[in-house]
Design a protein around this motif. Structure first.
Motif, short mmCIF file in Angstrom:
data_model
loop_
_atom_site.label_atom_id
_atom_site.label_comp_id
_atom_site.label_asym_id
_atom_site.label_seq_id
_atom_site.Cartn_x
_atom_site.Cartn_y
_atom_site.Cartn_z
N ALA A 34 138.59 -49.81 57.32
CA ALA A 34 139.25 -50.90 56.93
C ALA A 34 139.24 -50.96 55.47
N ALA A 35 138.35 -50.42 54.79
CA ALA A 35 138.51 -50.45 53.20
C ALA A 35 137.64 -49.21 52.71
N ALA A 36 138.11 -48.62 51.58
CA ALA A 36 137.28 -47.61 50.89
C ALA A 36 137.39 -47.45 49.45
N ARG A 37 136.27 -47.31 48.93
CA ARG A 37 136.52 -46.95 47.29
C ARG A 37 135.33 -46.14 47.08
N TYR A 38 135.34 -45.14 46.10
CA TYR A 38 134.37 -44.16 45.79
C TYR A 38 134.67 -43.84 44.20
N GLY A 39 133.43 -43.31 43.66
CA GLY A 39 133.46 -42.98 42.47
C GLY A 39 132.26 -42.50 41.72
N GLU A 53 125.55 -48.26 23.38
CA GLU A 53 125.13 -47.71 24.70
C GLU A 53 125.51 -48.64 25.91
N MET A 54 125.98 -47.80 26.79
CA MET A 54 126.68 -48.67 28.18
C MET A 54 126.40 -47.62 29.22
N THR A 55 126.42 -48.30 30.40
CA THR A 55 126.13 -47.67 31.80
C THR A 55 127.48 -48.05 32.50
N VAL A 56 128.28 -46.95 32.95
CA VAL A 56 129.55 -47.44 33.33
C VAL A 56 129.59 -46.82 35.11
N CYS A 57 130.36 -47.47 35.63
CA CYS A 57 130.55 -47.39 37.08
C CYS A 57 132.16 -47.29 37.33
N VAL A 58 132.55 -46.21 37.88
CA VAL A 58 134.14 -46.27 38.15
C VAL A 58 134.38 -45.96 39.72
N LEU A 59 134.98 -47.01 40.30
CA LEU A 59 135.30 -46.75 41.85
C LEU A 59 136.78 -46.76 42.05
N LEU A 60 137.37 -45.76 42.59
CA LEU A 60 138.74 -45.48 42.86
C LEU A 60 138.97 -46.03 44.31
N GLU A 61 140.22 -46.37 44.23
CA GLU A 61 140.81 -46.85 45.58
C GLU A 61 142.33 -46.20 45.64
N GLY A 62 142.79 -45.96 46.96
CA GLY A 62 144.28 -45.72 46.92
C GLY A 62 144.31 -44.89 48.37
N ASP A 63 145.40 -43.82 48.46
CA ASP A 63 145.79 -43.08 49.61
C ASP A 63 144.53 -41.90 49.87
N ILE A 64 143.30 -42.51 50.06
CA ILE A 64 142.36 -41.61 50.23
C ILE A 64 141.66 -41.61 51.63
N GLU A 65 142.26 -42.22 52.44
CA GLU A 65 141.91 -42.46 54.01
C GLU A 65 141.55 -40.90 54.62
N THR A 66 142.49 -39.89 54.58
CA THR A 66 142.21 -38.77 55.16
C THR A 66 140.78 -37.90 54.63
N SER A 67 140.40 -38.37 53.51
CA SER A 67 139.18 -37.92 52.99
C SER A 67 138.01 -38.35 53.84
N TYR A 68 138.04 -39.43 54.50
CA TYR A 68 137.08 -40.10 55.21
C TYR A 68 137.31 -39.73 56.85
N THR A 69 138.75 -39.74 57.06
CA THR A 69 139.01 -39.62 58.62
C THR A 69 139.17 -38.20 59.02
N LYS A 70 139.76 -37.56 58.07
CA LYS A 70 140.16 -35.97 58.53
C LYS A 70 139.52 -34.90 57.67
N ALA A 71 138.45 -35.18 57.03
CA ALA A 71 137.58 -34.27 56.23
C ALA A 71 138.78 -33.57 55.30
N ASP A 72 139.83 -34.31 54.78
CA ASP A 72 140.51 -33.76 54.02
C ASP A 72 140.15 -34.03 52.49
N ASN A 73 139.96 -32.94 51.87
CA ASN A 73 139.32 -33.29 50.52
C ASN A 73 140.59 -33.18 49.21
N SER A 74 141.73 -32.79 49.77
CA SER A 74 142.65 -32.68 48.64
C SER A 74 143.14 -34.10 48.10
N VAL A 75 142.70 -34.97 48.47
CA VAL A 75 143.07 -36.30 47.86
C VAL A 75 141.81 -36.64 46.99
N VAL A 76 140.78 -35.97 46.94
CA VAL A 76 139.66 -36.39 46.28
C VAL A 76 139.75 -36.16 44.96
#
Ligand SMILES: O=c1[nH]c(=O)c2nn[nH]c2[nH]1
Length: 295
Positions: free
Chosen positions: A4-9, A31-54
Motif C-alpha cells: 500500500a505504501a513504502a518509504r525507506y532510507g 550540529e544536526m541529526t538527519v533522516c532521509v526517506l525515499l519513495e518511488g518505483d521501489i515496490e519490487t524491492s519489497y515484493t520481488k526481492a529485486d534490489n536493483s531499485v534500491v
C-alpha cells in the motif's frame, strides 16, 4: 495482498559542520541529526526481492555527508530542500524524498562578557527542526519547528470559569504556576521548486527568530486565561509576521505544579496566597493543541 505504501532510507545520521572565518578567526558550528526517506518505483524491492531499485541506505548516508560538505547546511530549510531535491533529480525512479533535520543548539559561549570565537554551550534539549518533503513535479513542502523549549512562569496565569459538573473537583485559580515544553511548528506555503526555496532562503532564519521570540514574549507577558488562549495569541502574531506561512501549530503540555497543604504541621499556611512550596508533577499532564490558520 499488495504494497500500500513504502518509504525507506537512513535515520539518525549525525552531522557536524564548522565554518572558519579566516579573516576574523571566528568559528561557527552546526550540529544536526538527519533522516532521509525515499519513495518511488521501489515496490519490487519489497515484493520481488529485486534490489536493483534500491539506493542503499549506506549510499543515502554518504550523500548526506557529501551534500553537507558541498552545500550550506543552514538554514536547515534550505539544506533539507537541497538534499531532498538531489535524490529526486538523481534517480529517475525516486519520486519523493522526505528529509527531517533536527538541529541542536550550540550557543556561542560568553567569556568575560565577550562572545568566544570557538566555544559553545548546548542549552537544554531545545532543538530547531525541519521536515522537508520534495514531491517530483509538484513542489517542496517545508514545516519548520521548535521542540523542547521548556518555560515556566511563577504567576501571570489563571484558570477559572471552566465547566463545572459532577466530575469536576479542580478549584478555580487566579494565580498559578504555568510551565510547558514548547512544540511549535509553522508550515510554509508549497514552494514550486528548489529555485523558489533558494529565492526565499532569507526568510527562514527571521521566521525562526520571530517564532521563538513571540513564543517567549507572549508566554511571559500574557496574563494567561488558559493555555488555549495564550497559544492562540502566539500563533496569530507569527502568522501575521510572515506572509508565506499557511498555518502555525502548537502542542503544549501543561506541566502541573500542585499546592501542598502543610496545615497538619502546626497549622503551617501553604495554600492559596500563602503557597510557596509546591509539588511539580511529572504526570498526568494537560496537553493542549491548536492550529492557527488564515481567516
Ligand atoms: O490552561 C488550562 N487549560 C485547560 O484546558 C485545563 N484543564 N485543567 N487545567 C487547565 N489549564
Amino acid at each position: 495482498s499488495a504494497l500500500a505504501a513504502a518509504r525507506y532510507g537512513k535515520d539518525n545520521v549525525r552531522v557536524y559542520k564548522v565554518h572558519r572565518d579566516e579573516k576574523t578567526g571566528v568559528q561557527t558550528v552546526v550540529e544536526m541529526t538527519v533522516c532521509v526517506l525515499l519513495e518511488g518505483d521501489i515496490e519490487t524491492s519489497y515484493t520481488k526481492a529485486d534490489n536493483s531499485v534500491v539506493v542503499a541506505t549506506d549510499s543515502i548516508k554518504n550523500t548526506i555527508y557529501i551534500t553537507a560538505k558541498q552545500q550550506p547546511v543552514t538554514p536547515p530549510e534550505l539544506f533539507g530542500s537541497i538534499l531532498g531535491n538531489h535524490f529526486v533529480e538523481k534517480y529517475s525512479h525516486i519520486h519523493a524524498a522526505h528529509v527531517n533535520i533536527v538541529t541542536h543548539r550550540w550557543v556561542r559561549m560568553g567569556v568575560d562578557g565577550k562572545p568566544h570565537p570557538h566555544s559553545f554551550v548546548k542549552e537544554g534539549g531545545e532543538t530547531r527542526n525541519v521536515q522537508v518533503d520534495v514531491h517530483e513535479g509538484k513542489g517542496i513542502d517545508i514545516q519548520s519547528s521548535i521542540k523542547n523549549l521548556t518555560v515556566l512562569k511563577s504567576t501571570g496565569s489563571q484558570f477559572h470559569g471552566f465547566l463545572r459538573d459532577e466530575f469536576t473537583t479542580l478549584k478555580e485559580t487566579w494565580d498559578r504556576i504555568l510551565s510547558t515544553d514548547v512544540a511549535a511548528d509553522w508550515q510554509w506555503r508549497r514552494f514550486s521548486n528548489l529555485a523558489q526555496v533558494k529565492a526565499n532562503a532569507r526568510r527562514f532564519n527571521p521566521a525562526y527568530e520571530v517564532a521563538r521570540n513571540t513564543t517567549l514574549k507572549t508566554f511571559a507577558e500574557d496574563n494567561s486565561a488558559s493555555v488555549q488562549a495564550t497559544m492562540y495569541k502566539m500563533g496569530e502574531i507569527i502568522l501575521a509576521a510572515e506572509p508565506l506561512l499557511d498555518t502555525v501549530d502548537y502542542a503544549l503540555p501543561n506541566n502541573h505544579y500542585f499546592e501542598i497543604d502543610l496545615s497538619w504541621h502546626k497549622g503551617t499556611k501553604n495554600t492559596g496566597k500563602d503557597a510557596e512550596v509546591y509539588a511539580p508533577q511529572s504526570n498526568p499532564n494537560g496537553l493542549i493543541k491548536c492550529t492557527v490558520g488564515r481567516a
